[in-house]
Design an enzyme around this catalytic site. Sequence first.
Site, PDB file in Angstrom:
ATOM      1  N   ARG A 107       0.848  -1.207   0.000  1.00 61.38           N
ATOM      2  CA  ARG A 107       0.000   0.000   0.000  1.00 61.38           C
ATOM      3  C   ARG A 107       0.876   1.247   0.000  1.00 61.38           C
ATOM      4  O   ARG A 107       0.749   2.118  -0.854  1.00 61.38           O
ATOM      5  CB  ARG A 107      -0.900  -0.029   1.231  1.00 61.38           C
ATOM      6  CG  ARG A 107      -1.496   1.293   1.659  1.00 61.38           C
ATOM      7  CD  ARG A 107      -1.886   1.233   3.145  1.00 61.38           C
ATOM      8  NE  ARG A 107      -2.427   2.487   3.624  1.00 61.38           N
ATOM      9  CZ  ARG A 107      -1.694   3.464   4.142  1.00 61.38           C
ATOM     10  NH1 ARG A 107      -0.387   3.348   4.228  1.00 61.38           N
ATOM     11  NH2 ARG A 107      -2.264   4.572   4.557  1.00 61.38           N
ATOM     12  N   GLU A 154      -6.611  16.051   8.513  1.00 59.41           N
ATOM     13  CA  GLU A 154      -6.767  14.884   9.396  1.00 59.41           C
ATOM     14  C   GLU A 154      -7.720  15.251  10.526  1.00 59.41           C
ATOM     15  O   GLU A 154      -7.483  16.232  11.237  1.00 59.41           O
ATOM     16  CB  GLU A 154      -5.403  14.459   9.943  1.00 59.41           C
ATOM     17  CG  GLU A 154      -5.467  13.364  11.010  1.00 59.41           C
ATOM     18  CD  GLU A 154      -6.254  12.132  10.565  1.00 59.41           C
ATOM     19  OE1 GLU A 154      -6.045  11.640   9.445  1.00 59.41           O
ATOM     20  OE2 GLU A 154      -7.130  11.686  11.348  1.00 59.41           O
ATOM     21  N   GLU A 197      -5.990   7.964   0.787  1.00 63.95           N
ATOM     22  CA  GLU A 197      -6.016   6.499   0.868  1.00 63.95           C
ATOM     23  C   GLU A 197      -7.266   6.183   1.682  1.00 63.95           C
ATOM     24  O   GLU A 197      -7.254   6.144   2.892  1.00 63.95           O
ATOM     25  CB  GLU A 197      -4.759   5.992   1.556  1.00 63.95           C
ATOM     26  CG  GLU A 197      -4.558   4.501   1.393  1.00 63.95           C
ATOM     27  CD  GLU A 197      -5.425   3.704   2.347  1.00 63.95           C
ATOM     28  OE1 GLU A 197      -6.632   3.532   2.071  1.00 63.95           O
ATOM     29  OE2 GLU A 197      -4.910   3.274   3.375  1.00 63.95           O
ATOM     30  N   GLU A 206     -16.599   1.580   5.545  1.00 65.99           N
ATOM     31  CA  GLU A 206     -16.240   2.832   6.218  1.00 65.99           C
ATOM     32  C   GLU A 206     -16.769   4.036   5.424  1.00 65.99           C
ATOM     33  O   GLU A 206     -16.934   5.116   5.968  1.00 65.99           O
ATOM     34  CB  GLU A 206     -14.723   3.043   6.388  1.00 65.99           C
ATOM     35  CG  GLU A 206     -14.050   2.180   7.396  1.00 65.99           C
ATOM     36  CD  GLU A 206     -12.552   2.475   7.450  1.00 65.99           C
ATOM     37  OE1 GLU A 206     -11.807   1.556   7.817  1.00 65.99           O
ATOM     38  OE2 GLU A 206     -12.116   3.596   7.134  1.00 65.99           O
TER      39      GLU A 206
HETATM   40  N1  LIG Z   1      -9.677   2.728   5.521  1.00 65.21           N
HETATM   41  C1  LIG Z   1      -8.586   3.256   4.967  1.00 65.21           C
HETATM   42  N2  LIG Z   1      -7.939   2.733   4.005  1.00 65.21           N
HETATM   43  N3  LIG Z   1      -8.142   4.428   5.343  1.00 65.21           N
HETATM   44  C2  LIG Z   1      -8.738   5.074   6.396  1.00 65.21           C
HETATM   45  C3  LIG Z   1      -7.890   6.256   6.690  1.00 65.21           C
HETATM   46  C4  LIG Z   1      -8.338   7.032   7.584  1.00 65.21           C
HETATM   47  C5  LIG Z   1      -7.559   8.241   8.008  1.00 65.21           C
HETATM   48  O1  LIG Z   1      -8.209   9.372   7.478  1.00 65.21           O
HETATM   49  C6  LIG Z   1      -8.843  10.103   8.505  1.00 65.21           C
HETATM   50  N4  LIG Z   1     -10.156  10.498   7.984  1.00 65.21           N
HETATM   51  C7  LIG Z   1     -11.153   9.686   7.577  1.00 65.21           C
HETATM   52  N5  LIG Z   1     -12.201  10.416   7.145  1.00 65.21           N
HETATM   53  C8  LIG Z   1     -11.848  11.714   7.283  1.00 65.21           C
HETATM   54  C9  LIG Z   1     -12.493  12.963   7.003  1.00 65.21           C
HETATM   55  N6  LIG Z   1     -13.734  12.991   6.497  1.00 65.21           N
HETATM   56  N7  LIG Z   1     -11.826  14.105   7.253  1.00 65.21           N
HETATM   57  C10 LIG Z   1     -10.570  14.059   7.767  1.00 65.21           C
HETATM   58  N8  LIG Z   1      -9.894  12.921   8.070  1.00 65.21           N
HETATM   59  C11 LIG Z   1     -10.533  11.769   7.810  1.00 65.21           C
HETATM   60  C12 LIG Z   1      -8.912   9.168   9.695  1.00 65.21           C
HETATM   61  O2  LIG Z   1      -8.911   9.868  10.909  1.00 65.21           O
HETATM   62  C13 LIG Z   1      -7.650   8.355   9.517  1.00 65.21           C
HETATM   63  O3  LIG Z   1      -6.517   9.016  10.031  1.00 65.21           O
END
Ligand SMILES: N=C(N)NC/C=C/[C@H]1O[C@@H](n2cnc3c(N)ncnc32)[C@H](O)[C@@H]1O
Length: 420
Positions: A107, A154, A197, A206
């Site tokens: 990945r 993040e 990612e 998710e």
């Molecule tokens: N499942 C896989 N591959 N990757 C998950 C990856 C998730 C990462 O992206 C952040 N993240 C997820 N959705 C959002 C959003 N809407 N805004 C900001 N940050 C976000 C989560 O806190 C994790 O650090």
Amino acid sequence: MQTEKEDEDDASCEEYVARSDFTGSGTDQLSFSRGDRLLVHAKPSSEWWWAELQGVIGYVPAGYLSQDAAGEEEEDPSIEDPWQDEEYFGNYGTLRLHLEMLSDKSRTEAYRQVILRNSASLSSKRVMDLGCGTGIISLFCAQLARPSMVYAVEASSMAEYTRQLVKQNGCDEVVTVLQGRAEEIELPEQVDVLVSEWMGNCLLFEFMVESVLLARDRWLRDGGTMWPSSAALTLVPCQADSYYAEKMAFWERPYGLDFTPLQPLAQQEFFTKPKFSHIIDPCDCLAAPCDVISLDMYTLQVGDLEQMKGQFHFCVEKSAVFHGFTAWFTVCFKSLEAGGATVELNTGPNSGPTHWKQTLFMLDRPVSVCAGDSISGTIVLQRNPVWRRHMTVTLHWTIKGSTDNPDNAQAGTKSFPMWR
Ligand SMILES: N=C(N)NC/C=C/[C@H]1O[C@@H](n2cnc3c(N)ncnc32)[C@H](O)[C@@H]1O
């Protein structure tokens, strides 16, 4: 004064309350927000109803509506957060999941290759890294290319550590960490590249992809680049002898005793939900895998995510026991340069192992199949109308013998919740 006809119409209409937001796709679907009161005029199918909201009529997903008995808006206390954000972002505030993702060489190297191969074209580009986690992709951008700015977004508390990592690696001139949900943060400008990612088990679990699409529509300039650019879900009929032996055959003669009365329980407990992190051996595949769902990240709409449908037709290549289907995904990153090489991240059995591994859908009863048989049908990914990060995967299949006459065909269907 209502006419008799209008009275009659109203009598056939029923009022429902929307339990969750819904963004319609196509002209005939009606969008609405949680708490809206809709008038349902007809129920042509169990899934889609014909309804009206403030004078606008269209199809709505029946699962989103509830008829609260008392008529006032009874908020179901258990559905305080359909996105479960507290738990979701709480998990990403710890290192466990970030360590798993960073330890996944296939990945992480794929994203590194994308940056490396596009390093010249990334010069003076503005990049958004959505859901940057520890910031690895943003750090690759600053380390391997010369973008003008990388906005590393993040939502979890990891963001404050990401800021430290950016500074620790001398990238704070180029990388700006923004803590917040991508749907809510404000960027000072549009970006040329949106990289993320976001892929979950079975590609969509998710549903972080919804956040990527909303950010695309709001922050990616016209003609900008989406990384990944496209995604595909692949399916294959398979044997799963060891899993079947471990969870089902085990009860036949443990220690010389007959425990078969427990097998219905075993089927319920072990085969109702998909098995995440299954590792399928290429020789477990009973046919050539085929892509059942393809996503174009430039045109995909949030409304399309409610229900994704795919068809398959497999020609069985060897006589074996058909225990179920296995799914995985592939994403592609098109080059910033026209005609440049595309980078691919394939999570299937013939590529390097990843932390996603593959997803196994076990049938209730295995079926013996012979070379030359066909297994055809459909797969439907139905998003959960209430729990917005969840979905149900429904498989319909028909097995036809190469020699048998068609009315010997064996048909089956099974729905797998992921997870609610
Ligand atoms: N499942 C896989 N591959 N990757 C998950 C990856 C998730 C990462 O992206 C952040 N993240 C997820 N959705 C959002 C959003 N809407 N805004 C900001 N940050 C976000 C989560 O806190 C994790 O650090």
